[in-house]
Design an enzyme around this catalytic site. Structure first.
Site, PDB file in Angstrom:
ATOM      1  N   SER A 122      66.239 102.880 -28.965  1.00 53.15           N
ATOM      2  CA  SER A 122      67.614 103.119 -29.660  1.00 53.15           C
ATOM      3  C   SER A 122      67.544 104.277 -30.700  1.00 53.15           C
ATOM      4  O   SER A 122      66.904 104.416 -31.557  1.00 53.15           O
ATOM      5  CB  SER A 122      68.053 101.791 -30.352  1.00 53.15           C
ATOM      6  OG  SER A 122      69.172 101.877 -30.853  1.00 53.15           O
ATOM      7  N   HIS A 126      73.112 110.850 -37.225  1.00 53.71           N
ATOM      8  CA  HIS A 126      74.202 111.472 -38.009  1.00 53.71           C
ATOM      9  C   HIS A 126      73.495 112.854 -38.805  1.00 53.71           C
ATOM     10  O   HIS A 126      72.903 112.750 -39.861  1.00 53.71           O
ATOM     11  CB  HIS A 126      74.489 110.297 -39.172  1.00 53.71           C
ATOM     12  CG  HIS A 126      74.991 108.918 -38.615  1.00 53.71           C
ATOM     13  ND1 HIS A 126      76.115 108.901 -37.883  1.00 53.71           N
ATOM     14  CD2 HIS A 126      74.122 107.820 -38.520  1.00 53.71           C
ATOM     15  CE1 HIS A 126      75.982 107.652 -37.563  1.00 53.71           C
ATOM     16  NE2 HIS A 126      75.176 106.795 -37.778  1.00 53.71           N
ATOM     17  N   HIS A 136      74.286 109.433 -29.833  1.00 47.75           N
ATOM     18  CA  HIS A 136      73.678 107.800 -29.521  1.00 47.75           C
ATOM     19  C   HIS A 136      73.003 107.924 -28.216  1.00 47.75           C
ATOM     20  O   HIS A 136      73.433 108.673 -27.328  1.00 47.75           O
ATOM     21  CB  HIS A 136      74.560 106.705 -29.839  1.00 47.75           C
ATOM     22  CG  HIS A 136      74.290 105.499 -28.980  1.00 47.75           C
ATOM     23  ND1 HIS A 136      74.694 105.326 -27.749  1.00 47.75           N
ATOM     24  CD2 HIS A 136      73.449 104.463 -29.269  1.00 47.75           C
ATOM     25  CE1 HIS A 136      74.254 104.142 -27.385  1.00 47.75           C
ATOM     26  NE2 HIS A 136      73.303 103.920 -28.118  1.00 47.75           N
ATOM     27  N   ASN A 138      70.409 105.325 -25.837  1.00 52.83           N
ATOM     28  CA  ASN A 138      69.675 103.993 -25.666  1.00 52.83           C
ATOM     29  C   ASN A 138      69.059 104.028 -24.272  1.00 52.83           C
ATOM     30  O   ASN A 138      69.745 104.106 -23.350  1.00 52.83           O
ATOM     31  CB  ASN A 138      70.656 102.882 -26.050  1.00 52.83           C
ATOM     32  CG  ASN A 138      69.840 101.552 -25.846  1.00 52.83           C
ATOM     33  OD1 ASN A 138      70.114 100.877 -24.926  1.00 52.83           O
ATOM     34  ND2 ASN A 138      69.002 101.154 -26.586  1.00 52.83           N
ATOM     35  N   THR A 139      67.957 103.555 -24.128  1.00 56.33           N
ATOM     36  CA  THR A 139      67.651 102.804 -22.791  1.00 56.33           C
ATOM     37  C   THR A 139      66.735 101.720 -22.854  1.00 56.33           C
ATOM     38  O   THR A 139      65.905 101.788 -24.002  1.00 56.33           O
ATOM     39  CB  THR A 139      66.566 104.133 -22.129  1.00 56.33           C
ATOM     40  OG1 THR A 139      65.708 104.583 -22.887  1.00 56.33           O
ATOM     41  CG2 THR A 139      67.558 105.258 -21.409  1.00 56.33           C
ATOM     42  N   ARG A 140      66.816 100.907 -21.989  1.00 55.52           N
ATOM     43  CA  ARG A 140      66.007  99.781 -22.130  1.00 55.52           C
ATOM     44  C   ARG A 140      65.641  98.892 -20.953  1.00 55.52           C
ATOM     45  O   ARG A 140      66.384  99.373 -19.674  1.00 55.52           O
ATOM     46  CB  ARG A 140      66.662  98.707 -23.030  1.00 55.52           C
ATOM     47  CG  ARG A 140      68.323  98.430 -22.335  1.00 55.52           C
ATOM     48  CD  ARG A 140      69.275  97.787 -23.382  1.00 55.52           C
ATOM     49  NE  ARG A 140      70.609  97.733 -22.838  1.00 55.52           N
ATOM     50  CZ  ARG A 140      71.390  98.367 -22.659  1.00 55.52           C
ATOM     51  NH1 ARG A 140      71.404  99.644 -23.368  1.00 55.52           N
ATOM     52  NH2 ARG A 140      72.610  98.483 -22.100  1.00 55.52           N
ATOM     53  N   GLY A 283      66.028  89.817 -34.240  1.00 53.67           N
ATOM     54  CA  GLY A 283      65.501  91.043 -34.552  1.00 53.67           C
ATOM     55  C   GLY A 283      65.712  91.340 -36.037  1.00 53.67           C
ATOM     56  O   GLY A 283      66.528  90.570 -36.817  1.00 53.67           O
TER      57      GLY A 283
END
Length: 299
Positions: A122, A126, A136, A138-140, A283
């Protein structure tokens, strides 16, 4: 979500290891590139930040507490505060355990078991300058009774630059077109729908792509697409940063930047799937909420 025939446990474990190794490699490459950008800042913006040193990532490991499994996993937070990036985080986590009964009802593949394994990267950036677009990515990869990939990338400019929008989408489209004729149209539309503050009636940014539950029946092809999404972001986003990081900004632009960060914060706390997944599965809150900006404002 379609699915290939169930793979032997040994194959599933090998796939998990490959996915985790890739997300770790991609993190290291992204962090290295962002640190190189920090060293390149010169001119008026460097002068106004004379007492802000070039940023370097700080790495903080964390462990998940879950006695229901032998190895509940954890992650490594990589966060940098610098001259170009006021805050950028590139976190990788690998976690395993069991969903709560209520949350399991929302997740595919939990009909027979509440157990899960998940690994992903993730990234949220900024930038300090209002002219450098926040981003942004994200890969999962997630395994329950089923398995799938998900992720995407989107751009959230403060000061609109049409060439940035064009080039960002063109890069993602080229990647999508390599893997599926309809991927870009589907995933760009999904991003427009997903990255939207419904309570405000406004998009979070200028979109990108978003995909989830990707299981085409060909694990290797889905993994290749997910890798290429990360590599595309690694190529296009640093180019956009370098395009604008030397441009001076005004206090009026800075004030508007903080206002738009407030809108970004609202989305991540109210709608973001990753935030909800991370908190629901125990988490580290600091890692889950890494995406929040260091400063923001509301009217």
């Amino acid at each position: 979500m379609s699915s290939e025939s169930p793979a032997p446990d040994s194959v599933v474990e090998q796939r998990k290891q490959r996915a985790e190794a890739w997300f770790t490699e991609l993190r290291d490459r992204l962090c290295g590139e962002f640190e190189r950008i920090e060293d390149e800042l010169v001119g008026i913006n460097a002068a106004r930040l004379a007492y802000t040193p070039a940023g370097r990532f700080q790495y903080t490991p964390w462990q998940r507490d879950d006695s229901s499994v032998a190895d509940p996993g954890g992650g490594l937070m990589a966060v940098m505060h610098g001259r170009v990036f006021e805050k950028v985080g590139v976190n990788v986590s690998t976690v395993a355990g069991h969903f709560s009964e209520n949350f399991a009802q929302e997740i595919p593949g939990t009909e027979a078991t509440s157990g899960f394994w998940a690994c992903g990267l993730s990234l949220v950036a900024h930038p300090r300058s209002p002219h450098v677009p926040p981003a942004h990515m994200n890969t999962r990869h997630i395994v329950t009774g089923k398995h799938w990939f998900g992720g995407g990338a989107d751009l959230n400019p403060i000061v609109a630059h049409e060439p940035d929008t064009r080039d960002f989408h063109a890069a993602l489209k080229e990647t999508c077109d390599t893997h599926g004729d309809d991927y870009y149209d589907r995933y760009a539309a999904w991003a427009d729908d997903y990255f939207y503050n419904k309570h405000r009636g406004e998009p979070r940014g200028i979109g990108g792509i978003f995909y989830d539950y990707l299981d085409s029946g060909d694990w290797e092809a889905d993994f290749a697409f997910t890798r290429d999404v990360g590599l595309t972001f690694l190529d296009i986003f640093p180019r956009l940063v370098r395009r604008h990081m030397f441009t001076p900004w005004t206090e009026k632009e800075r004030a508007y930047q903080l206002f738009r960060r407030g809108r970004y914060t609202e989305f991540n706390l109210v709608y973001d799937r990753g935030t909800r997944f991370g908190l629901q599965t125990g988490g580290n809150p600091d890692a889950v909420l890494m995406s929040l900006p260091p400063l923001a404002s509301w009217p």
